[in-house]
Each structure stands twice: as C-alpha cells, then as structure tokens.
Design a protein around this motif. Structure first.
Motif, PDB file in Angstrom:
ATOM      1  N   THR A 346       1.046  -1.292  -0.398  1.00 29.76           N
ATOM      2  CA  THR A 346       0.232  -0.234   0.158  1.00 29.76           C
ATOM      3  C   THR A 346       0.686   0.973  -0.076  1.00 29.76           C
ATOM      4  O   THR A 346       0.748   2.261  -0.720  1.00 29.76           O
ATOM      5  N   LEU A 349       2.366   2.032  -3.139  1.00 26.84           N
ATOM      6  CA  LEU A 349       1.050   3.091  -4.485  1.00 26.84           C
ATOM      7  C   LEU A 349       1.185   4.169  -4.372  1.00 26.84           C
ATOM      8  O   LEU A 349       1.121   4.593  -4.902  1.00 26.84           O
ATOM      9  N   VAL A 359      -4.998   4.296  -9.627  1.00 29.86           N
ATOM     10  CA  VAL A 359      -3.329   3.902 -10.350  1.00 29.86           C
ATOM     11  C   VAL A 359      -4.121   3.517 -12.096  1.00 29.86           C
ATOM     12  O   VAL A 359      -5.210   3.264 -12.711  1.00 29.86           O
ATOM     13  N   ILE A 364       1.828   0.500 -13.665  1.00 27.10           N
ATOM     14  CA  ILE A 364       3.289  -0.750 -13.739  1.00 27.10           C
ATOM     15  C   ILE A 364       4.135  -0.800 -13.290  1.00 27.10           C
ATOM     16  O   ILE A 364       4.780  -1.813 -12.319  1.00 27.10           O
ATOM     17  N   LEU A 367       5.528  -0.451 -10.666  1.00 28.78           N
ATOM     18  CA  LEU A 367       5.306  -1.419  -9.213  1.00 28.78           C
ATOM     19  C   LEU A 367       5.610  -2.293  -8.547  1.00 28.78           C
ATOM     20  O   LEU A 367       5.347  -3.737  -8.725  1.00 28.78           O
ATOM     21  N   ILE A 370       4.556  -4.532  -6.277  1.00 31.34           N
ATOM     22  CA  ILE A 370       2.767  -5.081  -6.146  1.00 31.34           C
ATOM     23  C   ILE A 370       3.340  -6.176  -7.080  1.00 31.34           C
ATOM     24  O   ILE A 370       2.911  -7.524  -7.093  1.00 31.34           O
ATOM     25  N   ILE A 473      -1.922  -7.163 -12.802  1.00 30.35           N
ATOM     26  CA  ILE A 473      -1.353  -6.639 -11.519  1.00 30.35           C
ATOM     27  C   ILE A 473      -2.875  -4.898 -10.768  1.00 30.35           C
ATOM     28  O   ILE A 473      -2.627  -4.439 -10.245  1.00 30.35           O
ATOM     29  N   ALA A 477      -3.662  -3.688  -7.417  1.00 29.92           N
ATOM     30  CA  ALA A 477      -3.335  -2.598  -6.973  1.00 29.92           C
ATOM     31  C   ALA A 477      -4.670  -2.105  -7.152  1.00 29.92           C
ATOM     32  O   ALA A 477      -4.437  -0.709  -6.184  1.00 29.92           O
ATOM     33  N   GLN A 481      -5.240  -0.096  -3.462  1.00 32.01           N
ATOM     34  CA  GLN A 481      -5.086   0.920  -3.590  1.00 32.01           C
ATOM     35  C   GLN A 481      -7.114   1.810  -3.324  1.00 32.01           C
ATOM     36  O   GLN A 481      -6.738   2.640  -2.056  1.00 32.01           O
TER      37      GLN A 481
END
Length: 527
Positions: A346, A349, A359, A364, A367, A370, A473, A477, A481
């Motif tokens: 988290t 993000l 997001v 991506i 990240l 993630i 993803i 995400a 988020q």
C-alpha cells in the motif's frame, strides 16, 4: 467450479469388462521396445499400466507428486494404457521441454473435452501443430495481441478498472459486512474479456449493481467447468474408444458446459458475421471478434470459418479468467496473514501514484513490490497443478531419457514453484525474494528460467502475456489502493487451504473493506 472426476466403481466395472478385448487387440500388435531408458516411474498393471492407480488416488496431482517424492526424481514416467505421461518438477528439464525440444514437443493431446472446447481442434490453444495452427498463432500474436490493438482497447480496460472499485465502493455504502474477493475478481476479469472480445460488457441486460448478470454468471461457471474437466485425468483420455460412453457422468457435464458457452457466444458471432457481410455493415474493427471476421487470405476470402472463429472465441474465454482471479485472491489472502506485506504494498502505491487519482496501466512498470507479491503468488499458488500437456511429435529425449512419439509431457507448476532445490523456504510467502539486488530493474511477471510458471512460453506459450500482466496487476493495485482490507470480526487469520480439483482457495475469500480514498474519486458504474 468443481472438477468432474471418474467414479472409481464405474471405472472398475468398465475396466474389467474391456480388459480381455484390449488384451486381444494389443497381442495382435507388435510391441515396440523403447529405444532408450525411460525415466523412473511406478510399476503398472499389464495392458492398463497405471490407470487403476490414477483412478484410485484422487486428487491425482497429489498422488503424482507423492510418487515422485518417494522415488526422489524430478522427472517420472507414468503409463496410462498405451500413453507414456512424463511429469517434470525440474526447472532445467522444463527449459528442455520449452526451449531445446520445443518443436519436437509442440503437439497437444487429444481428449473428449479438448475436442468439444476447441470445436474439433480448431483453436490456437488445443489444435495439433501444423500450418493451420501456425497461421492462427500468428494472427493471435500479430493482430489480436499487437501493441496497436491493445492500446486501442486501453479505454475499455480502464473503464472496467473504474467499474470494479465503484462496485466495491457501493457494496461498502450499502452496509455489506464482507466483500467476496473472488466474486469481485471474476466480475472484473469477465467484463474485461467481454469488452476486448465482443465490445460489450453483457450478453443481454446490464446488472444494476455493476456486477455480473445471470447470463454472465452462467457463462463464467460453464468456462470454469470446462477448464476443470480439461485439467482432470480421465480414463477416456487414454482409451479413446471409451470417449462418448459418459463413464461416471463427466462427459455429459462437459458437454453441457460447452453448450452453455456456445449458447452465449454464438448469437453475437452470427450477428457480427452477418453485419460484416452486408455492404457497409461496419466502418471500423472495434474488437477482437471484428478482427477475426474481417481477416482475408491471399484470394480475398475470409481467413477463418465460423467454426474456427467460434473456437478462437472459446480459447479466449478459457484463457482469460482463471490466472488473474486466482492470483489476486491468493495475494490478498496472503497479505492479510502478513500485515507488514500489505502495508508495504500500500505504501508503494501511495508513493508512486498518490491518493488523488487511481492507479493506471502506465504506473505498472514502477510498481515493483506489487509485481513481486503477484509473482510470489504465481509461484506458491498456481491456478492448476500442471501446465497443459505437450505432445511428442517424434521420438526425442529429455534429461537423457527416451521420449517416444505420442507421449505426453506435463510440467508441474506446483513442483517447480515449491521445489526446495530452487527456492529457500519454498512454502513461505516472501515477495522480497523476487526483488533482491534488483531494486532498479523493472520487474515483470515472466519467469524465463522456468523456476515457476506465470504464463507458458515457447511455441505453445501464452500469446497474451502483456494483457494478462496488465489485468492482474491493475486489479490487484486498484483493490489495494482503493480499499483498506481487514479480516472479518472474530477472525485472526485466513485459512490458506487449496481446493482439491483445481488449486483455487477452497473457500472464496470473504473480507471486510473500507474506502481509503476521497469519496468523489469513485466514479459511477458505466455499462
């Protein structure tokens, strides 16, 4: 989503009723001795080999891995009637299958379920290796999955990413005590697949709450039933003349599942083909179905028949659902049992994206943590125990062992991902193992060294790696988020138990969710 299995008592009755017939038939053939040593494997019965053990030891993937562990081997040979089935848990041998011997092992097995799903072996995923398959694969890679086509559909994918967070947001506002993460993931996956393939979210009327409508649920359940049957080990797969006997009732179930998929898909395909056949029917190609219909051969004739388009559509149906759903559900479950991992994901993000916007796919590449969490779930919790079987087109070798033509080779997702020779603490969820000494590198979900399996590689590899990565993803995400996820009251941990048929969580993940962004950021459902 329960896998059909052969009833042992039904199998035994049929088995002994046909043994004499088989014995007479096989005695009339000259037995061919292997041209070299076969890998170790369990001793089998005359004629039927290990079929009896296969049926009496369900779930079969546990039995296969137990046999291999007892024999201390990373490649084993099981004989089911006249078919040699090679099972592999070694990354080195898996690379042989998918690289060095890729062309020799590029065929697919034949089975009752594959025949039905692929409309008579006409799709990319299940048809035999040959010129027609090469053409279909080329179209899949260069047309449907091209950067141009995927970029054109970015708006549709973003729309469904918006819809899914709003769907959960509305559940929270309605006073729902828990959110079914599996239901959420399936809603997103099915909606994205429908928009990319057919240019519409629903078959008929839209669901008022933004979830799946009755026909979408029916369609999705049928896809999972067909997938379960495909990944099961059925007697008729190895004794072809038993196909159609409906031993144990499983063939009737897969027939019904495929009939349901066709009943949902066919009207759209027929209507669209009719539209394109009319002069000036459509101005542009708007989705994958349009592309498949409008492609022409060198003489200006349609490249694909209705049956081939129908098969391609079912290929996309079955390929676009299970991986993303399974991965996201297991990842959130593991994070809830490891709050420090959830907090770290988290925080990433918040640092990369912030809290004043959602997001996007363009985020991506940044990240990495993630993606490391997703990779770890692919390693530890694959959707199915094995990759789809590869078929030997000719005599060849693997790890120095002889592989006869017609053999099946199945690489174990579970065996690779939990192999203690490859992984330290193989049963522990540790995302950091994927980013050590790689903090400055853009992490991907692919694993070229075959230490575990995300998407298959080689000639039979997944054509949709980019879209599969984006969907997985993006969904993970957005959920992390948009919401604060906690265990329901009175619960201290998530029970991390896989199902027996596939390797999904045995029970859908039910958790509490609260919005963590400003209410005005959550858009309205758009259908």
């Amino acid at each position: 989503m329960n896998m059909s299995t052969t009833n042992p008592s039904s199998f035994i009755l049929v088995l002994f009723s046909i043994t004499l017939v088989l014995a007479l038939a096989i005695r009339s053939l000259r037995s061919k001795k292997p041209k070299g040593p076969l890998p170790p494997g369990p001793r089998g019965w005359p004629i039927i080999g290990n079929l009896f053990d296969m049926v009496m030891n369900r779930p079969i993937h546990l039995w296969i891995h137990r046999v291999m562990e007892d024999m201390q081997t990373e490649i084993a040979c099981f004989r089911f009637a006249r078919t040699h089935v090679f099972t592999i848990t070694s990354s080195e041998i898996a690379r042989e299958v998918l690289r060095e011997n890729d062309e020799a092992l590029a065929d697919r097995a034949e089975s009752y379920s594959i025949n039905l799903i692929s409309n008579g072996y006409k799709g990319v995923a299940f048809s035999s290796y040959g010129e027609r398959w090469k053409l279909s694969k080329k179209v899949m890679v260069n047309k449907l999955m091209s950067p141009t086509t995927l970029n054109k559909a970015l708006g549709d994918r973003t729309l469904e990413a918006d819809n899914i967070v709003t769907y959960i947001f509305n559940l929270c506002r309605s006073g729902s005590m828990t959110v079914n993460v599996r239901d959420v993931a399936l809603t997103y996956c099915h909606a994205v697949m429908m928009r990319m393939l057919f240019g519409q979210r629903h078959f008929d009327e839209a669901a008022e709450d933004g979830g799946l409508g009755p026909k979408e649920k029916e369609h999705m359940d049928a896809i999972y039933q067909a997938l379960d049957f495909f990944f099961s080990f059925n007697v008729a797969d190895y004794i072809p003349f038993l196909r159609g006997w409906n031993i144990g009732g499983e063939e009737a179930e897969v027939r019904e599942a495929v009939h349901t998929i066709n009943r949902c898909n066919d009207p759209i395909i027929h209507k669209r083909m009719q539209l394109w056949s009319q002069k000036g029917g459509k101005e542009t190609e708007e989705d994958w179905l349009d592309i498949l219909i409008t492609l022409k051969d060198g003489q200006g004739r349609p490249l694909f028949t209705f049956d081939e388009i129908r098969a391609q559509c079912k290929d996309i149906n079955v390929a676009s659902i299970d991986n993303t759903m399974n991965n996201v559900e297991w990842t959130i479950a593991e994070m809830l049992n490891h709050p420090e991992i959830l907090e770290k994901a988290t925080n990433e993000l918040d640092m990369v994206v912030g809290k004043d916007r959602f997001v996007q796919e363009s985020d991506i590449p940044k990240l990495n943590y993630i993606k490391a969490c997703s990779r770890e779930s692919f390693r530890l919790h694959p959707a199915n125990a094995f990759m789809p079987p590869h078929g030997a087109r000719e005599d060849t070798t693997l790890a120095g062992y002889f592989v006869p033509k017609g053999s099946q080779i199945i690489v174990s997702r579970l065996g690779l991902g939990r192999n203690p020779k490859i992984w330290d603490e193989p049963n522990t969820f540790k995302p950091e193992r994927h980013i050590d000494a790689r903090d400055s590198v853009c992490l991907t979900l692919m694993e070229p060294d075959m230490r575990f399996v995300t998407f298959s590689t080689g000639r039979r590899g997944c054509a949709g790696i980019k879209i599969g990565t984006s969907m997985t993803i993006m969904l993970l995400a957005r959920l992390l988020q948009g919401f604060k996820w906690t265990l329901p009251p009175g619960t201290s941990q998530v029970e991390l138990t896989p199902a027996e048929s596939n390797l999904f969580m045995a029970k859908p993940l039910l958790v509490s969710a609260k919005p963590r962004l400003a209410p005005g950021l959550y858009p309205k459902i758009q259908v």
